[in-house]
Design a protein around this motif. Structure first.
Motif, short mmCIF file in Angstrom:
data_model
loop_
_atom_site.label_atom_id
_atom_site.label_comp_id
_atom_site.label_asym_id
_atom_site.label_seq_id
_atom_site.Cartn_x
_atom_site.Cartn_y
_atom_site.Cartn_z
N VAL A 128 -10.46 58.16 0.01
CA VAL A 128 -10.28 58.62 -1.38
C VAL A 128 -10.79 60.05 -1.51
O VAL A 128 -11.63 60.48 -0.71
N ILE A 134 -16.41 57.54 -5.51
CA ILE A 134 -16.31 56.10 -5.25
C ILE A 134 -17.05 55.81 -3.95
O ILE A 134 -16.97 56.58 -3.00
N ALA A 137 -14.86 50.00 -1.67
CA ALA A 137 -13.47 49.63 -1.92
C ALA A 137 -13.36 48.68 -3.10
O ALA A 137 -12.30 48.57 -3.72
N LEU A 140 -11.96 49.94 -6.44
CA LEU A 140 -10.60 50.46 -6.51
C LEU A 140 -9.69 49.65 -7.42
O LEU A 140 -8.48 49.63 -7.25
N ALA A 143 -6.08 50.73 -8.72
CA ALA A 143 -5.71 52.02 -8.14
C ALA A 143 -4.33 51.97 -7.49
O ALA A 143 -3.84 50.92 -7.11
N VAL A 145 -2.29 52.73 -4.30
CA VAL A 145 -2.66 52.85 -2.90
C VAL A 145 -1.44 53.20 -2.06
O VAL A 145 -0.43 52.49 -2.09
N PHE A 168 -3.73 46.05 -7.87
CA PHE A 168 -3.54 47.42 -7.38
C PHE A 168 -2.06 47.72 -7.39
O PHE A 168 -1.24 46.80 -7.44
N ASP A 190 -4.07 57.35 -5.57
CA ASP A 190 -5.50 57.60 -5.60
C ASP A 190 -6.13 57.37 -4.24
O ASP A 190 -7.16 57.94 -3.92
N VAL A 191 -5.51 56.46 -3.49
CA VAL A 191 -6.13 55.98 -2.27
C VAL A 191 -5.11 56.01 -1.13
O VAL A 191 -3.94 55.77 -1.36
#
Ligand SMILES: N[C@@H](CCC(=O)N[C@@H](CS)C(=O)NCC(=O)O)C(=O)O
Lengths: 338, 374
Positions: A128, A134, A137, A140, A143, A145, A168, A190-191
């Motif tokens: 991230v 953060i 995990a 998240l 989020a 991904v 997610f 975001d991830v």
């Protein structure tokens, strides 16, 4: 599409299934080994500034070529995406797949593959932007991904979020450049999830500063990476497996690229057997007795390959960790070569 | 007769060749240990999909995941076909305009976009949408409840309520009534030569019952307002940048081909037709609408059909920008189960069915147009 099915059908029908010895004969007749690698992931398989392929997966191809053809440079590299790699192997387009590929049950069985020695113990993680602050995990929740389609990662990440009971949004992208853009340039996601070695590789080659991105501590899967061959040609499978083990054994016995020739005079029977001073192993594999000697002279031992491509002094800067030898606190272990 | 025999021979040999290949392939697959059969469709998919019209989660089957992909393919293809038809027709006519500027702009658009590979255009649109739009935290908020960010557009949506179902039924009934009314008007016109004005009645029939049933079922107006929570927006309706980029790209690209088809069709109508129209004192717009277009249509429809088929196939390029269409989902399935031949056979059957449906519809339409203009 129709053409694709037709080719698939014709190749599987006519280029008959792998049979023992068939792959080795084909490589010898061709005079070169066709090795499936990635499209460019630093430290594993990526073209360097001069256009030459480099990385751990690439070195394994050279090692295999040295063992089989006595010349480490008789390799033709074929860049494959995560998506098309298995079809390329199944249809005989490549002899071996050396492309950050996780050894799994489905791939071993339903996909009709066989795996060589595990040459990298990896695990899936999350990366991230550091500015999100953060640390786990578990934060998240909801989020977006990003991941590459055609990998083990799609399944692992869905399993992970199911297990912690949080939603997610996935974004599975096939093209690796589009994927990297979505995370590093546009912030569409975001991830970034993937094998942690891969995440470290992208960060080292794409981030402006390494500190801008953090890889979270959780590993959500086991990703043992190994070379893969077609199921059915046991002989070639054995060769691929033992070339991997030879690299490990060489490190354990202190045989390096520099001292390989001198080590032939070693009094240690295991070293003698490995280097072909006392014959037998080569014959058993259907190779020259000097196969392992050629391998180490060409690419060095496992430790040398690791340090040269992904080790502490490279941009990836990975520690040996789980990839240290078994007697140094890691998991890297080879059965006896006798 | 001879032709029939020949066709029969060809078909039989083709089918047996295919069968033979399949047979050998099955043997080889078995020897390589590659799984075969369609049983995998019932297995748990274990992967998530970024957008879906129907409810879906990783706990559903591969079969359902493929249906999600199929619906996503239909969604983007149908919308793109409708939009590209309108834009393409307008551009095709504009290219023939006596207004030099308008014709020039239309010409440049066609020539430029037609020659850039679609994949590149998709990449461009996707990049534009995701790079230029802000992250969710800094989302543009032009109107209350509407947010624009690189996660797409989110809009408020009416909370689900039985009243909307009732209104939909009323609308369908209204449409049926309109079609009856239309038929009546037509018969009247044939008899008396004068067509009764039905426009106000049509409007009333369409809107009236729907509005009334909504009103009497409680007149719900509650809105599901999107709001930022954590990483993302929740609630409301979302239009993803992947979908938008694919829709824009596919529409803009395919509209150029449709424009050329339309232009060709119009040019094929003999010049005498428009001259005759002019000598009758008709305005250019009317000449186009009443004389040229109806005749051009017969020339336009067949090539248009192949454009529509192309668009459906091209929508699978969305894989590159993460749009979860049938091919994207199929690829994941193939990779997780190893059943490439089965998945590709599903692709073939689905695309073939879509193709046949489009061709069937276009043939029917063509037939209808041909009769009307005689
Ligand atoms: N080990 C996983 C993932 C391997 C993988 O493809 N990883 C991606 C990124 S984390 C990659 O290396 N892509 C490089 C490329 O496509 O060239 C697997 O076998 O499925």
């Amino acid at each position: 599409m129709k053409v694709f099915l037709a080719t698939l059908l014709v190749t599987t029908a006519l280029c008959s299934a792998a049979e023992a010895g068939e792959t080795l004969d084909r490589i010898k007749a061709r005079g070169s080994l066709v090795c499936g690698v990635s499209e460019g992931i630093a430290g594993f398989s990526a073209p360097d500034s001069t256009g030459k392929w480099a990385g751990m997966d690439v070195d394994f191809c050279h090692a295999l070529s040295a063992a089989v053809l006595g010349d480490a440079d008789k390799v033709t590299f074929k860049a494959l995406t995560a998506q098309n790699r298995f079809t390329a192997l199944q249809s005989g387009e490549v002899d071996v797949l050396s492309r950050v590929t996780t050894y799994t049950l489905t791939r071993d069985t339903a996909l009709g593959l066989d795996f060589g020695a595990i040459l990298f113990y990896d695990g899936q993680g999350f990366m991230v932007p550091a500015k999100l602050n953060i640390t786990s995990a578990k934060e998240l929740d909801g989020a977006t991904v990003c991941m590459q389609t055609g990998t083990t990662n799609e399944l692992n990440v869905a399993d992970f979020f199911r297990s912690i009971g949080k939603p997610f949004s996935p974004l599975a992208i096939e093209d690796v450049n589009e994927l990297n853009n979505a995370f590093f340039s546009s912030g569409r996601c975001d991830v970034y999830t993937g094998d942690t070695s891969g995440l470290a590789a992208w960060r080292s080659s794409l981030a402006k500063s390494k500190e801008d991105y953090v890889i979270l501590p959780e590993l959500i899967s086991k990703e043992p990476l190994a070379a893969a061959v077609r199921h059915g040609d046991q002989q070639f499978g054995d060769i691929v497996r033992w070339v991997g083990f030879a690299l490990i054994e060489a490190e354990e016995k202190g045989i390096s690229q520099a001292n390989a020739d001198e080590m032939k005079t070693s009094a240690d029977p295991t070293v003698q057997a490995l280097l072909g001073v006392s014959p037998g192993n080569g014959k058993a594999l259907g190779l020259d007795e000097a196969w392992a000697l050629n391998v180490v002279k060409a690419v060095g031992n496992y430790g040398e390959i690791f340090e040269r491509n992904v080790g502490a002094k490279t941009p990836l800067g990975l520690q040996r960790g789980t990839n240290a030898l078994w007697n140094k606190g890691g998991l890297i272990y080879a059965p006896p070569a006798r | 007769m001879r032709r029939w025999v020949f066709q029969l021979v060809v078909t039989v040999s083709f089918v047996s060749l295919l069968g033979l290949l399949g047979f050998i392939a099955a043997g080889n697959l078995a020897r390589q240990g590659i799984a075969t059969g369609y049983g995998f469709l019932f297995g748990e998919a274990r992967f998530e999909i970024s957008e879906s019209i129907i409810a879906y989660s990783a706990a559903n089957s591969y079969g359902r995941a493929l249906v999600v992909g199929f619906l996503n393919t239909l969604k983007v293809s149908l919308l793109a076909i409708v939009l590209a038809t309108f834009i393409g027709t307008a551009v095709g006519i504009a290219r023939l305009s006596s207004n030099k500027l308008l014709a020039g702009v239309a010409g440049t658009y066609v020539e430029a976009l037609r020659n850039i590979p679609l994949l590149l255009q998709l990449s461009f649109w996707y990049g534009l949408l995701t790079v230029t739009l802000p992250v969710p935290r800094a989302a543009l908020n032009p109107v209350t409840g509407v947010f624009l960010s690189n996660r797409g557009v989110v809009l408020p949506m009416l909370e689900p309520h039985a009243a909307f179902g009732h209104a939909a039924i009323a609308l369908v009934l209204g449409m049926a009534a309109v079609s009856l009314l239309n038929r009546f008007a037509k018969r009247r016109q044939e008899k008396t030569g004068r067509r009764p004005t039905i426009a106000p009645a049509v409007l009333l029939l369409l809107v009236g019952p729907a509005l009334a049933s909504w009103y009497f079922s409680g007149a719900p107006t509650a809105l599901d307002m999107p709001r930022l929570q954590g990483f993302n927006f929740i609630g409301g309706m979302r239009l993803s940048p992947e979908f938008a980029a694919l829709l824009f790209g596919l529409t803009a690209y395919s509209a150029t081909f449709i424009a050329e088809t339309v232009r060709g069709g119009i040019l094929a109508v003999s010049k005498g037709q428009s001259e005759a129209g002019r000598s009758l004192g008709l305005r250019p717009g009317l000449i186009m609408r009443l004389i040229i277009l109806p005749q051009a249509l017969r020339m336009i429809i067949p090539p248009m059909t192949s454009q529509y088929l192309n668009m459906t196939k091209n929508s699978s390029l969305g894989v590159a920008i993460a749009y979860p269409d049938l091919v994207a989902i199929g690829n994941i399935t193939m990779n997780q189960t190893g059943q490439a031949i089965e998945v590709v056979s599903i692709f073939m059957v689905v695309y073939l069915t879509i193709s046949l449906a489009i061709s069937g519809f276009m043939n029917w339409y063509n037939h209808r147009m041909a009769l009307v203009t005689r």
